[in-house]
Design a protein around this motif. Structure first.
Motif, short mmCIF file in Angstrom:
data_model
loop_
_atom_site.label_atom_id
_atom_site.label_comp_id
_atom_site.label_asym_id
_atom_site.label_seq_id
_atom_site.Cartn_x
_atom_site.Cartn_y
_atom_site.Cartn_z
N ALA A 1 9.40 37.07 33.41
CA ALA A 1 9.48 37.33 34.85
C ALA A 1 10.92 37.71 35.20
O ALA A 1 11.88 37.05 34.79
CB ALA A 1 9.04 36.11 35.64
N LEU A 2 11.07 38.79 35.98
CA LEU A 2 12.40 39.28 36.32
C LEU A 2 13.24 38.22 37.03
O LEU A 2 14.43 38.06 36.76
CB LEU A 2 12.28 40.54 37.18
N ASP A 3 12.63 37.46 37.93
CA ASP A 3 13.38 36.43 38.66
C ASP A 3 13.97 35.40 37.72
O ASP A 3 15.08 34.91 37.94
CB ASP A 3 12.46 35.74 39.68
N ASP A 4 13.23 35.05 36.67
CA ASP A 4 13.74 34.07 35.71
C ASP A 4 14.92 34.65 34.91
O ASP A 4 15.89 33.93 34.62
CB ASP A 4 12.63 33.65 34.75
N LEU A 5 14.85 35.93 34.57
CA LEU A 5 15.96 36.56 33.86
C LEU A 5 17.21 36.62 34.73
O LEU A 5 18.31 36.32 34.27
CB LEU A 5 15.56 37.96 33.41
N LEU A 6 17.04 37.00 35.98
CA LEU A 6 18.19 37.10 36.88
C LEU A 6 18.80 35.72 37.16
O LEU A 6 20.03 35.60 37.26
CB LEU A 6 17.79 37.79 38.18
N ALA A 7 17.97 34.72 37.26
CA ALA A 7 18.50 33.37 37.46
C ALA A 7 19.31 32.92 36.24
O ALA A 7 20.38 32.31 36.37
CB ALA A 7 17.35 32.39 37.72
N ASP A 8 18.81 33.24 35.04
CA ASP A 8 19.53 32.89 33.82
C ASP A 8 20.85 33.65 33.73
O ASP A 8 21.89 33.10 33.36
CB ASP A 8 18.64 33.20 32.62
N LEU A 9 20.82 34.93 34.08
CA LEU A 9 22.03 35.73 34.07
C LEU A 9 23.03 35.25 35.12
O LEU A 9 24.24 35.28 34.89
CB LEU A 9 21.68 37.20 34.31
N THR A 10 22.53 34.80 36.25
CA THR A 10 23.44 34.28 37.29
C THR A 10 24.21 33.08 36.77
O THR A 10 25.44 32.98 36.95
CB THR A 10 22.63 33.89 38.55
N ARG A 11 23.50 32.15 36.11
CA ARG A 11 24.17 30.98 35.54
C ARG A 11 25.21 31.40 34.50
O ARG A 11 26.32 30.87 34.44
CB ARG A 11 23.14 30.04 34.91
N ALA A 12 24.83 32.37 33.67
CA ALA A 12 25.75 32.81 32.61
C ALA A 12 26.98 33.49 33.19
O ALA A 12 28.11 33.27 32.71
CB ALA A 12 25.01 33.77 31.68
N LEU A 13 26.80 34.32 34.21
CA LEU A 13 27.95 34.99 34.81
C LEU A 13 28.86 34.01 35.54
O LEU A 13 30.09 34.17 35.53
CB LEU A 13 27.46 36.08 35.78
N GLU A 14 28.28 33.01 36.16
CA GLU A 14 29.10 31.98 36.80
C GLU A 14 29.93 31.22 35.77
O GLU A 14 31.11 30.92 35.98
CB GLU A 14 28.21 31.02 37.59
N ALA A 15 29.32 30.94 34.61
CA ALA A 15 30.06 30.27 33.53
C ALA A 15 31.16 31.18 33.00
O ALA A 15 32.27 30.73 32.68
CB ALA A 15 29.09 29.89 32.41
N ALA A 16 30.86 32.48 32.89
CA ALA A 16 31.86 33.43 32.42
C ALA A 16 33.03 33.51 33.38
O ALA A 16 34.21 33.57 32.96
CB ALA A 16 31.22 34.81 32.25
N ALA A 17 32.75 33.52 34.68
CA ALA A 17 33.81 33.58 35.68
C ALA A 17 34.68 32.32 35.63
O ALA A 17 35.91 32.39 35.76
CB ALA A 17 33.21 33.75 37.07
N ALA A 18 34.04 31.16 35.44
CA ALA A 18 34.79 29.92 35.35
C ALA A 18 35.70 29.92 34.12
O ALA A 18 36.86 29.48 34.18
CB ALA A 18 33.82 28.73 35.31
N ALA A 19 35.17 30.40 32.99
CA ALA A 19 35.98 30.47 31.78
C ALA A 19 37.15 31.43 31.95
O ALA A 19 38.27 31.16 31.47
CB ALA A 19 35.11 30.92 30.60
N ARG A 20 36.93 32.51 32.65
CA ARG A 20 38.00 33.46 32.91
C ARG A 20 39.08 32.83 33.77
O ARG A 20 40.28 33.03 33.53
CB ARG A 20 37.42 34.69 33.60
N SER A 21 38.67 32.05 34.76
CA SER A 21 39.65 31.39 35.64
C SER A 21 40.48 30.39 34.88
O SER A 21 41.70 30.30 35.05
CB SER A 21 38.91 30.69 36.79
#
Length: 439
Positions: A411-431
């Motif tokens: 389901a697309l919504d599940d993929l986007l939710a998973d990607l949202t979590r991953a991008l938030e983690a990536a942004a935190a690691a970058r910070s």
């Protein structure tokens, strides 16, 4: 004395070994090493003219049925199923290129194939030159030598998603009487059939989209059946000269199908990359839902790519279905029904951001594979492209923050939710990394 009346050891081997003849709806699995002959003459006909089946390494009804399906879907004359995608490439080269021969290849090919050319076939006296600008026919033309025997490229390249102008490059190959060999794994015959645009041979890693379930390995070679001895016979004497034993040449016996006949009769069975009939069955079962899966995967991937392109954590998205991609116009001309489901996304924050994203995914699986019904992710710079220099990686669109995504049917919504979590983690690691660098 019949086997039923024999001793225990005789009965345990012979009784019940003959199945009752029936016509199953699903493709039957002929899981056997060899086949019995009804009489002396049948065996002689098999070994003389190749009639029927004698040994699974040289032919099997289950394998043959899947080969027929693949040839039809790719618009080819005949297909040959082998044990892996690498075996498919190897069999083609072993059959068409001799010591002292030369190959012109796209620089964007799969790293395993690139290593095969540079490390393995070089030891056999076969040389290779790579073309960087695969969309320029003149670049291909300039690389061809008198001893060149084939051009090699991918329909959709890993990882930057460059789409091959098949007709233009096929014309260059045809000018020199040599085949254009296209690895069509990423596109599948549902989206693109290179033979219809002039390619002579198509190969696949059948382990990917064709099988679809990620359970088996397999490869396939599909030939257009248009080999012309009058034009190219001098380049391929193994196809036009009598055999070592004085038998007629493949061209005399098979005409335009001489190439694939030679690979089937002389190369594949002798080098031995034989697929299991069970594997062939599973690939055949997967192909029955190919259009449904690829259509869904392509739609999901395009939606994900568009969403990623709008995210602040993302530096770039390499998806041929986006107007921002250099191959967008070519993709629109060649790809029907979707743009494929494998593409690259590069995150701001480099390696730290990529690592954090990969370790956060829950729905998207971290593994070496693609074309699965499940969505998958891989970090090319530290895995598939690790043998490339940093400069070579950058030229191919692979950066420290690049991830390769293979989008599945979830389901697309599940993929986007998973990607949202991953991008938030990536942004935190970058910070965190930026703060450390500032300190």
């Amino acid at each position: 004395m019949g086997a039923e009346a024999g001793g225990f050891s005789t009965r345990q081997v012979h009784v019940g070994s003959d199945a009752v003849p029936a016509t199953p709806r699903a493709l039957p699995i002929h899981l056997t090493a060899g086949f019995t002959f009804s009489d002396f003459e049948e065996a002689a006909a098999h070994f003389g003219a190749g009639d029927g089946f004698g040994y699974t390494r040289t032919g099997n009804p289950t394998v043959s049925a899947v080969e027929s399906k693949l040839a039809s879907l790719e618009g080819g004359a005949e297909a040959l199923l082998v044990a892996s995608g690498q075996a498919a490439v190897s069999v083609v080269i072993l059959g068409l290129v001799s010591s002292g021969g030369h190959i012109v290849s796209s620089t964007h090919i799969y790293e395993g194939t690139r290593g095969l050319l540079l490390d393995n076939f070089s030891r056999l006296g076969i040389e290779v030159d790579f073309v960087d600008d695969i969309g320029d026919p003149d670049a291909w033309r300039a690389a061809i030598r008198p001893e060149t025997r084939l051009l090699l490229a991918e329909s959709i390249a890993n990882a930057r998603n460059d789409v091959l102008d098949v007709a233009a490059i096929a014309q260059v190959a045809d000018e020199h009487g040599i085949p254009l060999v296209v690895d069509n794994t990423f596109a599948t015959p549902y989206l693109l059939r290179p033979i219809e645009h002039g390619a002579a041979i198509v190969v696949h890693s059948a382990s990917k989209f064709l099988a679809g379930q990620g359970a088996v390995l397999g490869g396939v070679i599909v030939d257009d059946g248009r080999f012309d001895a009058a034009r190219a016979g001098d380049l391929f004497p193994q196809l036009t000269a009598p055999t070592r034993t004085g038998d007629p040449a493949p061209w005399e016996r098979h005409g335009g199908r001489a190439r694939i006949a030679y690979l089937r009769e002389t190369v594949a069975p002798r080098f031995g990359p034989t697929p299991s009939p069970l594997t062939a069955f599973l690939i055949g079962q997967g192909i029955e839902t190919l259009s449904l899966r690829v259509e869904r995967q392509s739609a999901n991937a395009l939606a994900v790519a568009r969403w990623l392109e709008s995210r602040p954590e993302v530096a770039s998205v390499d998806h041929a279905g986006l107007p921002s991609h250099p191959s967008y116009d070519t993709a629109r001309r060649y790809l029907e029904g979707g743009y494929g489901s494998v593409f690259a996304v590069t995150l701001h924050g480099g390696l730290a951001a990529a690592r954090a994203a990969v370790n956060t995914f829950e729905v998207i699986t971290h593994m070496t594979h693609l074309g699965d019904v499940r969505s998958l992710v891989l970090h090319p710079a530290s895995t598939s492209h690790t043998q490339r220099t940093e400069a070579e990686q950058r030229a191919l669109g692979v950066h420290p923050g690049t991830l390769r995504l293979s989008i599945g049917i979830e389901a697309l919504d599940d993929l986007l939710a998973d990607l949202t979590r991953a991008l938030e983690a990536a942004a935190a690691a970058r910070s965190v990394e930026s703060a450390g660098a500032g300190a």
